[in-house]
Structure formats: C-alpha cells, structure tokens
Design a protein around this motif. Sequence first.
Motif, PDB file in Angstrom:
ATOM      1  N   LEU A 253     -13.885 -21.811  -8.131  1.00 37.73           N
ATOM      2  CA  LEU A 253     -15.293 -21.429  -8.017  1.00 37.73           C
ATOM      3  C   LEU A 253     -15.751 -20.536  -9.169  1.00 37.73           C
ATOM      4  CD1 LEU A 253     -15.505 -20.725  -4.164  1.00 37.73           C
ATOM      5  CD2 LEU A 253     -16.244 -22.779  -5.405  1.00 37.73           C
ATOM      6  N   CYS A 254     -14.849 -19.633  -9.609  1.00 34.84           N
ATOM      7  CA  CYS A 254     -15.245 -18.616 -10.595  1.00 34.84           C
ATOM      8  C   CYS A 254     -15.684 -19.248 -11.915  1.00 34.84           C
ATOM      9  CB  CYS A 254     -14.070 -17.670 -10.830  1.00 34.84           C
ATOM     10  SG  CYS A 254     -14.345 -16.527 -12.186  1.00 34.84           S
ATOM     11  N   SER A 255     -16.789 -18.728 -12.455  1.00 34.21           N
ATOM     12  CA  SER A 255     -17.286 -19.239 -13.728  1.00 34.21           C
ATOM     13  C   SER A 255     -16.926 -18.306 -14.879  1.00 34.21           C
ATOM     14  CB  SER A 255     -18.811 -19.363 -13.670  1.00 34.21           C
ATOM     15  OG  SER A 255     -19.360 -18.057 -13.607  1.00 34.21           O
ATOM     16  N   GLY A 256     -16.305 -17.175 -14.535  1.00 36.45           N
ATOM     17  CA  GLY A 256     -15.938 -16.224 -15.575  1.00 36.45           C
ATOM     18  C   GLY A 256     -17.120 -15.461 -16.137  1.00 36.45           C
ATOM     19  N   CYS A 257     -18.175 -15.304 -15.314  1.00 36.45           N
ATOM     20  CA  CYS A 257     -19.369 -14.636 -15.830  1.00 36.45           C
ATOM     21  C   CYS A 257     -19.129 -13.139 -16.067  1.00 36.45           C
ATOM     22  CB  CYS A 257     -20.535 -14.816 -14.872  1.00 36.45           C
ATOM     23  SG  CYS A 257     -20.289 -13.921 -13.326  1.00 36.45           S
ATOM     24  N   GLY A 258     -18.171 -12.551 -15.330  1.00 35.17           N
ATOM     25  CA  GLY A 258     -17.809 -11.155 -15.562  1.00 35.17           C
ATOM     26  C   GLY A 258     -18.707 -10.132 -14.896  1.00 35.17           C
ATOM     27  N   LEU A 259     -19.646 -10.591 -14.108  1.00 33.95           N
ATOM     28  CA  LEU A 259     -20.575  -9.674 -13.454  1.00 33.95           C
ATOM     29  C   LEU A 259     -19.826  -8.711 -12.529  1.00 33.95           C
ATOM     30  CD1 LEU A 259     -23.568  -9.454 -13.771  1.00 33.95           C
ATOM     31  CD2 LEU A 259     -23.868 -10.739 -11.627  1.00 33.95           C
ATOM     32  N   CYS A 260     -18.856  -9.265 -11.807  1.00 32.74           N
ATOM     33  CA  CYS A 260     -18.067  -8.455 -10.881  1.00 32.74           C
ATOM     34  C   CYS A 260     -17.424  -7.286 -11.617  1.00 32.74           C
ATOM     35  CB  CYS A 260     -16.994  -9.320 -10.215  1.00 32.74           C
ATOM     36  SG  CYS A 260     -16.038 -10.283 -11.406  1.00 32.74           S
ATOM     37  N   ILE A 261     -16.969  -7.551 -12.829  1.00 34.42           N
ATOM     38  CA  ILE A 261     -16.258  -6.512 -13.579  1.00 34.42           C
ATOM     39  C   ILE A 261     -17.214  -5.385 -13.960  1.00 34.42           C
ATOM     40  CG2 ILE A 261     -14.979  -6.057 -15.702  1.00 34.42           C
ATOM     41  CD1 ILE A 261     -14.063  -9.042 -15.523  1.00 34.42           C
TER      42      ILE A 261
ATOM     43  N   VAL B 270     -22.018  -9.157  -5.798  1.00 32.15           N
ATOM     44  CA  VAL B 270     -22.655  -9.647  -7.035  1.00 32.15           C
ATOM     45  C   VAL B 270     -22.240 -11.068  -7.396  1.00 32.15           C
ATOM     46  CG1 VAL B 270     -22.950  -7.342  -7.989  1.00 32.15           C
ATOM     47  CG2 VAL B 270     -20.889  -8.669  -8.558  1.00 32.15           C
ATOM     48  N   CYS B 271     -21.145 -11.542  -6.837  1.00 33.31           N
ATOM     49  CA  CYS B 271     -20.694 -12.876  -7.248  1.00 33.31           C
ATOM     50  C   CYS B 271     -21.485 -13.953  -6.524  1.00 33.31           C
ATOM     51  CB  CYS B 271     -19.204 -13.062  -6.954  1.00 33.31           C
ATOM     52  SG  CYS B 271     -18.641 -14.708  -7.399  1.00 33.31           S
ATOM     53  N   ASP B 272     -22.380 -14.628  -7.270  1.00 33.66           N
ATOM     54  CA  ASP B 272     -23.203 -15.626  -6.587  1.00 33.66           C
ATOM     55  C   ASP B 272     -22.445 -16.936  -6.353  1.00 33.66           C
ATOM     56  OD1 ASP B 272     -23.037 -16.355  -9.165  1.00 33.66           O
ATOM     57  OD2 ASP B 272     -25.183 -16.170  -9.634  1.00 33.66           O
TER      58      ASP B 272
HETATM   59  S1  SF4 Z   1     -18.711 -12.590 -10.611  1.00 36.88           S
HETATM   60 FE1  SF4 Z   1     -16.585 -12.452 -11.126  1.00 36.88          FE
HETATM   61  S2  SF4 Z   1     -15.541 -13.771  -9.640  1.00 36.88           S
HETATM   62 FE2  SF4 Z   1     -17.723 -14.257  -9.573  1.00 36.88          FE
HETATM   63  S3  SF4 Z   1     -17.920 -15.942 -10.977  1.00 36.88           S
HETATM   64 FE3  SF4 Z   1     -18.346 -14.128 -12.139  1.00 36.88          FE
HETATM   65  S4  SF4 Z   1     -16.381 -13.592 -12.999  1.00 36.88           S
HETATM   66 FE4  SF4 Z   1     -15.957 -15.042 -11.391  1.00 36.88          FE
END
Ligand code: SF4
Lengths: 295, 648, 221, 166
Positions: free
Chosen positions: B224-232, B288-290
Amino acid sequence: MNYGYFPGCSQTGSAKEYDISLRRVIDKLGVSFDEIEDWSCCGATSAHATNHKLSTALAMRNIMLAEQQGMESIIAPCAACYNRLIMSQFEIANHSGVKQETEKLLSSKFLKDIKVFNVLELFLKIGINKIAENRKRELSDLKVACYYGCLLVRPAAITKFDDAEQPTSMEKIVESTGAHTIDWNYKVECCGAAHSIARRDIVVDLSKNIIDDARAHGANVMAVACPMCHTNLDMRQRAMRRKYPGHEEFPVLYLTELIGLALGMNERELGIDLHYIDFKYADSALENSIANKMG
Amino acid sequence: MTVRVLPGSVKIFSGVEYSTDYKYMCSDPGQNLIKEAIHKYRLDAIVVGSCSPHMHERTFRNAAVSAGINPFMVEIANLREHCSWVHDDIESSTHKAIELVRMAIEKVKRDKPLTKINVPVTKRVLVIGGGIAGIQAALDVANAGYEVVLVEKEPSIGGHMSQLSETFPTLDCSQCILTPRMVEVHQHPKIKLLSYSEVVKVEGFIGNFKVTIKKKARHINEDLCSGCGLCITKCPIKKKAYNSFEEDLAFRSAIYIPFPQAIPNIPVIDETVCTYYKTGKCGMCVKVCDRQAIDFDQKDTMLVADIGAIIVATGFKLYSIDKKSADSKYKGYGEYGYGKYRDVIDGLQFERIASASGPTSGEIKRPSDGKEPKKIAFIQCVGSRDDSKGISYCSKICCMYTAKQAMLYKHKVHDGEAYIFYMDIRAGGKMYEEFVRRAIEEDDVKYIRGRVSRIYEKNGKYIVKGEDTIAGMPVEIEADMIVLATAMIPQDNAADLARTIGVPYDKYGFYNESHPKLKPVESTTAGIFLAGACQSPKDIPESVAMASAAACKTIILLSSDTLEREPVVAKVNEDLCAGCFYCKKVCPFGAVEVKDVKDINGIVYKEVAYINQGVCQGCGTCTATCLSKSIELAGFNNEEIFAEIAAL
Amino acid sequence: MSANTSKDTKKLQPSFVTSPPAPDSCQNTYNNSDHTQKHTVADEISERTFQDVSLCYQCGKCSAGCPIRYYMDIAPNKVVRLIQLGYYDEALKSETPWLCAGCLTCSTRCPKEFDLAKFMDAVREIAIEKGVEVKQKNIIKFHQAFLDQIRKHGRSYEVGLVAEYKMKTLDLLQDIDSAPGLYLKGKLGILPHNIKDRKVIKNIFKKTKNKTDNRDTESTY
Amino acid sequence: MDKQKWEPKIVAFVCNWCTYTGADLAGTSRMKYPANTKMIRVMCSGSIDPVFILKAFERGADGVLISGCHPNDCHYNAGNFHARRRWDFFHELLDFIGIEKGRLQFSWISASEGKKFADVISKVTKDIKALGPFTDYQKMNSEFTAFFPEETAEDHEVLNKVEEIV
Ligand code: SF4
Ligand SMILES: Cc1cc2nc3c(=O)[nH]c(=O)nc-3n(C[C@H](O)[C@H](O)[C@H](O)COP(=O)(O)OP(=O)(O)OC[C@H]3O[C@@H](n4cnc5c(N)ncnc54)[C@H](O)[C@@H]3O)c2cc1C
Ligand SMILES: Cc1cc2nc3c(=O)[nH]c(=O)nc-3n(C[C@H](O)[C@H](O)[C@H](O)COP(=O)(O)OP(=O)(O)OC[C@H]3O[C@@H](n4cnc5c(N)ncnc54)[C@H](O)[C@@H]3O)c2cc1C
Ligand code: SF4
Ligand code: SF4
Ligand code: SF4
Ligand code: SF4
Ligand code: SF4
Ligand code: SF4
Ligand code: SF4
C-alpha cells in the motif's frame, strides 16, 4: 581477614607515613596484617634493570618466606614492589627453567601459589562500602586526581584487576570517602620514579606535567598509592619551583591517608605532617562538610 | 625401464586376460587398441600403464565407455611421471613398473561399476546481502535470465557504499554511481528483493537448497505504501534514536526511511522508541497516511524458497575503539580514550561528515561544537595489524580511504592542515599510488611514519603523541579533530550466518574461499559462492569484480538442468553403523545426516549416519574416523586399498 | 667503569655490510666480540627475555608514548632496530636503555605484544657484561649503590644509598634540599635495617653475578 | 637376507590433490629419486586409516610414508587437519607396539613441490635403509589391527576440538 604484609624498603624510611596510615586504616576497618618475617628488598628497578636473575631471586625470596610462614596472600603497598613480585611470579610460572634456577638460588622449593595484592585490590576486597559506613568526615570539598602511576595496573595481562589505560578502581575507593574525583589525562603517565636520584631533572619535568594536568582538570589534591610516586610528586616540588618559578604547591596524599581522614583521623595520626607540601584539612572544613551534609 | 618386458610379466598375474604395449596409448590408434581388446577378449576391466591419471584418466575412461564397459572399471598405473621419468636404474624401475601395474590390477579386480550421480538444478539464486557486491551479483545473474532472491537485513539495500561521500581512486560521488544500480535491482522483473529480512535456515545441497527466510515486520504494508514520507515528517518522536546510517551523528524519528535514496523507499517503525508500542497512544502516522499503509499488528513472517545456488555478500563491519567486554576477541583502545572524545571519529563518520547529503551537508565540522577543524590528524591501522587488539591482518583499504579523506578535507578547508600517521602506505591498485602521491604533492597532506601512542584532550584540542620513525623525532600534534582508520572486521553475526548456511570461515570470521588463488569466489561448499568484503577486506572495484565472478559461476551451474558428479562419495552400511556420529563431527562439509531406522512396525529402533550424496565431496575423512568401519568411499574403499597393499 | 676500548677488535656489524666505514670514534668497545660468532647479541636477548626481537615491526608506538623519549639519544624503537640488524655496538652504547624508566608504557601498548621494557633490561645487562662504556654514569652508579645496600643489609638503606651514591658521583650538592628535610621529619633512620638472613642475600648476589663481569666485586652487580 | 643387496620396500599413502600431483611434477621435471617407494593414491590424507599402515607393515613394507597437502591448504579444508591429529597419536602407538617410529614418516608436499617430493622420497629411503629390514612383520597379525580401534579417548578430544573450529 588476615594478610601477609610486605612493606617494602621505602615504608621503613621515606614513606613511613604510608606504612603508618595503612596500618591505622585497615585496623579501623577490621583487617590485620602479619608482616613477613625477615623480608628483604624486592630489588625494585635497580636489580631488574641490570640483572634479571638477581631480580627474580630477590623478589621471590619474599614470596618463599611468605609461603614458609603459612601465608596465602600478600599485600604489597608499594607499586614497584607489587610489580616486581607479580612479574617474578609470572616469569617463574611461564618461562621454563626460571623456577628451578630460582629455587636453586634460594635452596628451597615453591609449593604453593601465593597471591600478591596491591593496595587498591586490598580496599576493593575489604569492600568500599565498609569505608563509606565508617565515615566520620565528609570529604566532599576535595576534588581528587587519582594517580596510578605506571606500575600499578601494568601490564594488564598480568595484573588483571583494572584497565591499563583508563583505570577506575582508585576512583571508586576515593569516592567512598565522600570526596569527588576528576577525570584527567595523566593517571597512568610515568613520573620517572627510577631516576629520582640520578636524573632528578627528568623526574622534575615529568612530575610537574602530572601535577599541572591534575590542577588543570580541577583537582585540589592528588591521591597516590606508591612511595616512589609520592617522593617525586611531593618532595620534588621544591626542585620544581627552582626550575619553574611559577610552580604553585599542590598537595599529594597517600590513598590511605585520604581514607584515614574520612575515617576521622587527623593529619598527625596519619603522618600527613611528614609531607613536604602542607596539607591542612582544617577542622573548619570538617565542620563545613558536616554542616553541608546536615543542611 | 624396459617397456618391452612388461606385457609378458604382467600377463601371469591372476585375472589378466590380455596384455600388450603400444607407444602412444592415448592417441586414437592406441585407444582403438583398447577397444578392440575389450571386444575380443570380453574384458570387464582394464589397467593402463601410462602417464598420470591426472593427464589421461578421462581419455581412457571414455574409450572404455565406448567399448561398453563402466568407466570406473579403469585403473591407471602411473608409469611415466612416477617411474620412467624419475628413475635411472633400469632394473629397479622395471621391477617397480611391474609392481605398479600389479597394484592397479588388484584394485581394478575389486572395483565396482559406478554411475555418475545426477542431481537436478533449481534455477533460482539466493543472494544474501544487498551491498554493492550483492547488488552487482544479483543484477548479473538476473540479466542472464535467472531468478534471484535478494535478502537484505536492513530496511534498504546499498550497504556501506551508500554511506560513502566520494570514492577513490577517481573521487566520484558514491551515491551517483550506486543509486541507479539500486533502482535497477528494484525494477528488475527477475529479482525479488526481500529487505529487512534474514536467512534463518539452509537445507539441502548444490542445485537443491531449501532456504527459510524471516521477513521482519516493518509495520508498514509494503503493497500500500507509496513512500510519500508524510508519516515521517509528522512523527512526534524525533530525537529518541540515533541515525545509524549517519553513524550516530544525527537522530531519526520513530518511523523512518534510512536515507533518501533508500530502496525500497518504504519506512520502518522502530518499536523500541515509537510511542504507540509504549503507551498504545499516538498513532499520528496512521492519521496522516491516506493509503492506510501503517499496520501496527504486522508480524514477522517466514518464507521458504527453493534455491539452486547461493551467493553470500554480507560485507563487513567497522571496528570501533570502544571498550570491549572481557570475553570479546577484540580489545578497545584505552590509549585513544575508548571513544570518549567526541571529535575522535572513525572513517565512516568522516564519510558522513564529508557527504553532501550528510548531517553537515558536506561541510567539515567537528561533532563536539560544530567548528571547522583547522588541524586534522588521521591515524591509520587502528585495530588492524595489531595482535594485541585481536586483528593481525591489514584491512587493505584504509590507506586509500585515508588519503581520500585527507584530500577531501583539504579541498574543503583550504587553510587547514592534514596529518596522516601511517606505518606503511599500501596503495596497490590501478591509479592508487598516483592517488596517494597526489594527496602528498598537490594537496600538501603531511604523512608521518609512526603509530600514535596516545590521544588526550587538552583545552579543547586533542594531543596526538606520535613518533616520526623516519626522522627519529618525537611528534606531538594539537589537532582539532582526529579520524581513525579503523579495521574492517566481519559482521557481528558472521559466524552464526556461516553455520546456518554451511560455509567455513577463518579465525576472524571472514568466509573461506575454496582455493586462495584458483577458486577465489567458490566457498568449499558446493553451490555456495562468495562476493565482496565478507571474504576479506575489499574496496569497491574488487567487491564488484568478485561479485561478477560469483554470478558467472552460478550461471555456469544453472545453465544445465542436472548436475553430474563424480560418484566418489561415501556411503554408510546401516547394519554396521553404531550411531556414534563421529563421522558427522569430522565431515568438513556437513554431509552426514542422522537417519532413523525403523522396524516393521514403523518404530524407530536406532539412529544411523546417512550421507547426503549431493553434499559429500568424497574426501574420505569419515571412513578413516568410523570405528566400526561402516563407511565406504566409492572408488577408494578399504577392500580396494587393502588389495593394493596386498599387491606390494 | 673500565673502558675496554681496543682499536684492533673488530666492530660488530651486520653481515650484509661489506666495508665498514667506521670512523675511530665508533670503534667497538667489546673485549670478546667477533661478528662471525654464532650466538649473537640478538640471540642472547631473545633467550633472556623469552621473546624474539624480530617480533617488532618498527611501528614506533613505543617511542611515541615513552615518557622519557625527549631525554634519549635515540628512540626506543631504534634500539630494537639496531639489534635486529646486528648493529650491536650502536645499540649497546646508546643512552636510551639507561634512561628507560621501566614504566611499561611501551610494553602495554605495543601492537606486537613485544615487551620492550624487558628488552631494555636485557640490553643494559648485556652492556654491563660486555663492559660497554655507558654515558649515563650517574644512573649506573645509582643502580650500583642501590644494589650494594641490598647486598650489605638485605634492604635498601636510604642514608647509606645516598651516601654511597654521592661518593660515587662526587655530586655532593644535588639532594641537599631533601635529605636534611627527611632527617628533620624523622623519616630517615641513621642506622641501617639489617635483615637476619643476610647470608642468603649475599649468596644470591654471588651466584647471579654476571660471568663476564670482571670488575671488583663490591660495586658490581 | 643379503644386507648388501637388500633394498627397502616403502609404501607411500598420498593424497590425490597435492602430493600425488607433486609427484607428477617431479616426473615432468625429470627429477631423480630411488625406486623403492610405491604410492597408493587416496582422496585426502584425512581418509588414511591407520589400519592401512598396519596392513602395509604386515605385508612386509619396511617403511611407510604419509603425505598430504600442507595444513590450511587442504582441498577439503579440514581433512588433513584430522590426519595430522590422528598421526601424532598413531606415531606414539606404533612405538608402543614395537615398530620403530622412523619407519612411519609424514610430510606435507604441495602440488608445486616436485623437488620436495623427490627430496622426501630420497630421504625416507635413506632413513629406512639405515633402519634395516623390518623383520617383525611375520609376528604381526590382526591383533594389532584389532587393537587400534580401541583408542577412542584421544579421538574424542580431537573431534571435540574440531567441532569448535569448524
Ligand atoms: S504516509 Fe508513510 S506509510 Fe503512508 S504511504 Fe506515505 S510513506 Fe507510506
Ligand atoms: C570509511 C570507508 C571509506 C571507503 N571508501 C571507499 C572508496 O572511496 N572507494 C572504494 O572503492 N571503497 C571504499 N570503501 C570500501 C567499500 O565500502 C567496500 O568495498 C564495499 O562497501 C564492500 O561492499 P560489500 O557489498 O561487500 O559489503 P557491504 O557494503 O558491507 O554490504 C553488505 C550488505 O549485506 C547486508 N547484510 C549483512 N549481513 C546480512 C545478513 N546476515 N543477511 C542479510 N543481509 C546482510 C548488510 O546490511 C549490507 O547491506 C570504504 C570503506 C570504508 C569503511
Ligand atoms: C616474479 C613474479 C612472481 C610472481 N609470484 C606470484 C605469486 O607468488 N602469487 C601470485 O598470485 N602471483 C604471482 N605473480 C603474478 C602472476 O604471475 C600473474 O598474476 C599472473 O601470471 C597473471 O596471469 P595472466 O593470465 O593475466 O597473464 P600472463 O601470465 O602474462 O598470461 C598472458 C598470456 O597471453 C599471451 N599473449 C600475450 N599477448 C598475446 C597476443 N597478442 N595474442 C595471443 N596471446 C598473447 C602470453 O603469451 C601469455 O601466455 C608473480 C609475477 C611475477 C612477475
Ligand atoms: S605416455 Fe601418456 S601421453 Fe604419452 S602416449 Fe602414453 S598415454 Fe599418451
Ligand atoms: S505511532 Fe510511533 S511511528 Fe507513528 S507517529 Fe507516533 S511515534 Fe511516530
Ligand atoms: S590498508 Fe593501510 S591503514 Fe589499513 S591496515 Fe593496511 S596498512 Fe594499515
Ligand atoms: S562413525 Fe561410523 S558408526 Fe559412527 S555414526 Fe558414523 S557411520 Fe555410524
Ligand atoms: S567423504 Fe568427506 S565429505 Fe563425504 S561424508 Fe565423508 S567426510 Fe563428509
Ligand atoms: S611498539 Fe612494539 S612493534 Fe612498535 S616499534 Fe615499539 S616494540 Fe616495535
Ligand atoms: S619502559 Fe622505558 S622505553 Fe618503555 S615507555 Fe617506559 S621509559 Fe620508555
């Protein structure tokens, strides 16, 4: 507990106060010694510096006496004696022929394994909490630079009781007196002990560096566990001042004297008044520290 | 030696049907002679008195086969190298020749027909370790059309090379050349990348391994993860854990991606610091992870794969000068402060500091106060070549990376002074010596020959006590920062992994190649190959060369459907076997297994040794060890050897 | 010390040096040396210290940490080097072994676990046996004086030591600032402590006396 | 037996990879050595059973040579390591049962040491010649052979060590 005691020559002369304070302190802590009867000089430095067979035989004579006098272990408060004794034991145990040769020289045989302890090991064995429990003074205004010198923890493979480069056992003991210890760089630097008489110039330089580093790291007193170190660091301060006119006096105590102070003894009892550099642990300080403790 | 008399002399030995001589027995006419004789006299075994079996055994066996007898019913008496060429005395050498032939005759009489062993080959390669060596090997094998499973224990592949700033001897940026390779691995249809995973079990043998892999829980659903990095960015836990990629020179959050170019670009949650795992609260990342990729309940999973060949590329570790525990085989450096001085750093830390993407954005700053060091000292051979610290070998690459780092320093701090304390400069490689000279001649780096005895801090400076052994002068330098070129040592768990997969390792923990010159990428276990710094300290060019060589070796293996092996393997006589398993202990290849013997009711009444013919290499050590003489080595069994002895 | 300098004794040198460019000043000081001898000084050292001099790989760490380094004529590692290569004269004549304080810093840190302090002991010992003239006369005299005290009394007797040392060195002023102080503080006994069994000590001294040492018995080792 | 004409009979057990190949090299290099030694090729010196040696003596060999790869150079990693341990012990045993130790010799000869091979064979031949004929072989019987397998304690120790190393 009962230990054999090998005072070493200095303890009968220039390091009299080390002997006195050690005996008083351990007595207070409930430990006693049996001095090895008719002990002789371990030959420190001069013998091993010039004749290895002589050196081993001189040192081992004392081990032999201890064995014959029924002792299991020996305390050697002088770092140089301690080092000579354990090194000679090592030689005998590890190099073929040395044992037989030495036995021949002493016309007797080694039968037992006698354990030789230095003064740090002694206090660790007695238990540093014992010091803390019997404490009469809080030496909390002392910032102590613990000086091991070169021979107390080396070589680590043989001494096997503390780290050779960054030792900490003396700090543990000193902290049990309530005094603070400082971290510094010259804990295990050599003061040039062996050359105290013949090359005083060298000894003065090296000892001055040691004192300067202790002071620079915030110490106001130094603790030592070796008569040779003490001679160089205390007695040679006059010569130091002659060579380096800005040199300020710095008190150097035997570890045992420091413990004695904490146990409530005074300078006279401990022989601190025999030092060259005055160290007056004024009663006011005593009161202060007690007051501090209460308040 | 008089050949002439031989045929007549040996003819009289019992069992000999026919004997003759010919000048060039290995030539075609010679071989035909053999074939004709086999037909004519209905021979079932032949002895050839000729040159060394290492020379023409195969030739004569093939001849035998084409005449219809089993190739292992051929024995060779070595009359050339071991007799005629080495003895001058005609009488005694002729006599010896006769005896050699007799020994071969006695042996061949007891030889049994053997068939070559065929084992099928699974066409899939396991690569363990995703550093540059593992990456290169995986790509080569995959590009040859075979499937690859790449297992990397960290969340991302890249290994140590991803941490480097610029690389010798060309000073090109490490990331720039590595990242495209990493992406290629990720996108390659033939490569299955299992990051954050470890090999836990290897069974089977060449061509037929069964490998169990543990996939550790990232707590992120990778699909599922897109690697957007928002969670970080939103994770409130920012400074609880050191960033190991930055060699502890920076912090990271509880949920993190080790570095921006990571492959796969998927975060991991560090359970030890994440608030959710401590209190059950937070869950900011979930909010935050949509894509709903966060999965706190994710568990470690086990995967099993059939594998034909394994390439081990687990790399190295850098020795640290910290005080070590008493039982460690290493000792730390108390004389350099056991790591208590913050500005005394190791090579990898310097790489991070010099790296444009590192914690200082490539500016040279010292860790304690962030000031630019004006005087820097490098100390080589720290740990290496030091028997007393437990590492006697030379780490091979540190001379080069130290020269590189001193250069990088000088390029960035123009008014700085760089000193390198060294014992020898080992710069053997293409353009390596030139590179070191450049550091000295163009960048004015001062090399001082002598090991440093002590480092201590004095008024914010570090006193380095050395000796210039060339000048014979003591040297004391007041440096602002010190970089230690510490040794390359095996990974912490190198020995454990070696035991799991069954490769031998040396006393340090580096994996052993099969032959130091002629089989440098093969381990001694058939079907397992080595690449990169897990075998010994190596730089990138060497690691890559070795990886490609290992890949090539696996491709050779996988190119056939079945493997043919010499049938010289051991076999246990189960009736005799006492189940003592001494053989199991001595077998260098772990070929001996425990087998249950059941009675008719299916109840196990004893355990016996069983030799896995795919694994056995035929050394015969077990046969000599077995006290009940229950093991026989095909082609060299006791009966055969006794016969040879008896023929003396 | 007696100087055994003799112009016609051959200088001890490594066998690979073919024509010795030896100026007079470094002519050898041995009385029984010959470079063809099988049992070399290096062998002798190995035997006495139970370690081979070839262990040392000349990293210089010993010298780097030696507290006395600045006072020495040559670095400690160089003494090992000279012995390794067979330049025995130069090694035995160096002041370095005499200045070495035996502090074990080098031995503790040596990456090759070479006990350099022990090596230095052996070099001194051999220098004495060979009768090499030592520049650090005061140090050697101190050792002599110290051991004499032990020989006589069984223990070191500080007054006697200082007195004898002064006699030997004729340096009567040097310790003037401490000795009277020690008296005043009651730390120095006027009389020596004699142990009872002085015979055994004398015997040890006699039996371990270095064979080649032919100087007067009272002030040698 | 005529001492003058007597020539010793020597058996060499050699490993396929190193010593046998070293002997080949001696051959291709035309090095000369006495013809008394006959070789029996095994895969690894680790596979040489002490019984082989006793058998050889029983069959009238005057001397036996065992030769394999150099330690650490073994084709099979550890085989010759086992051999070495076993031989140290076996050597003692041989002495015990009354066969002069010198009759059993060991050497490590690699595939590239043709010269060494020739030298070793020459030396062994000389040594055995000096020892004279081995006459006790008639007295030998399988008792010795049976006696040997009892010696397990030592093997035990060896095996345990091996476990630590492998
Ligand atoms: S918010 Fe984190 S876990 Fe969710 S898609 Fe982005 S990188 Fe992956
Ligand atoms: C300070 C420093 C500077 C350097 N500079 C240069 C330079 O300028 N030029 C140059 O050519 N070389 C340089 N090198 C050398 C270079 O880093 C190595 O040659 C190279 O990284 C070796 O690659 P590798 O793949 O063998 O090992 P590694 O890079 O160590 O990779 C091994 C990989 O295997 C993984 N792994 C380990 N164990 C397991 C396991 N059990 N299961 C799964 N995966 C595992 C690790 O996580 C890692 O990803 C430098 C090295 C250092 C220390
Ligand atoms: C004195 C010395 C000692 C050494 N000792 C060791 C050692 O102990 N250990 C070690 O590992 N290494 C050692 N080496 C190194 C070793 O010799 C080389 O690594 C090795 O030989 C290189 O093999 P190669 O096949 O690449 O080259 P080479 O051995 O040079 O073989 C190249 C071949 O190509 C042929 N050739 C050349 N040009 C042509 C052409 N145009 N057309 C057709 N054929 C051509 C040549 O005739 C030759 O047969 C040593 C080297 C030297 C010089
Ligand atoms: S000796 Fe060997 S190579 Fe030569 S002809 Fe005979 S079989 Fe062929
Ligand atoms: S739950 Fe854990 S990982 Fe997620 S945001 Fe909170 S602390 Fe960070
Ligand atoms: S490569 Fe250079 S720095 Fe590294 S261990 Fe070898 S000699 Fe020392
Ligand atoms: S050594 Fe022999 S008896 Fe023991 S388990 Fe192996 S095969 Fe069976
Ligand atoms: S012959 Fe060698 S490899 Fe095969 S089972 Fe026996 S010991 Fe193991
Ligand atoms: S530290 Fe040791 S190895 Fe290095 S020069 Fe000194 S003695 Fe030699
Ligand atoms: S033992 Fe001697 S050489 Fe070694 S560090 Fe101490 S004074 Fe220097």
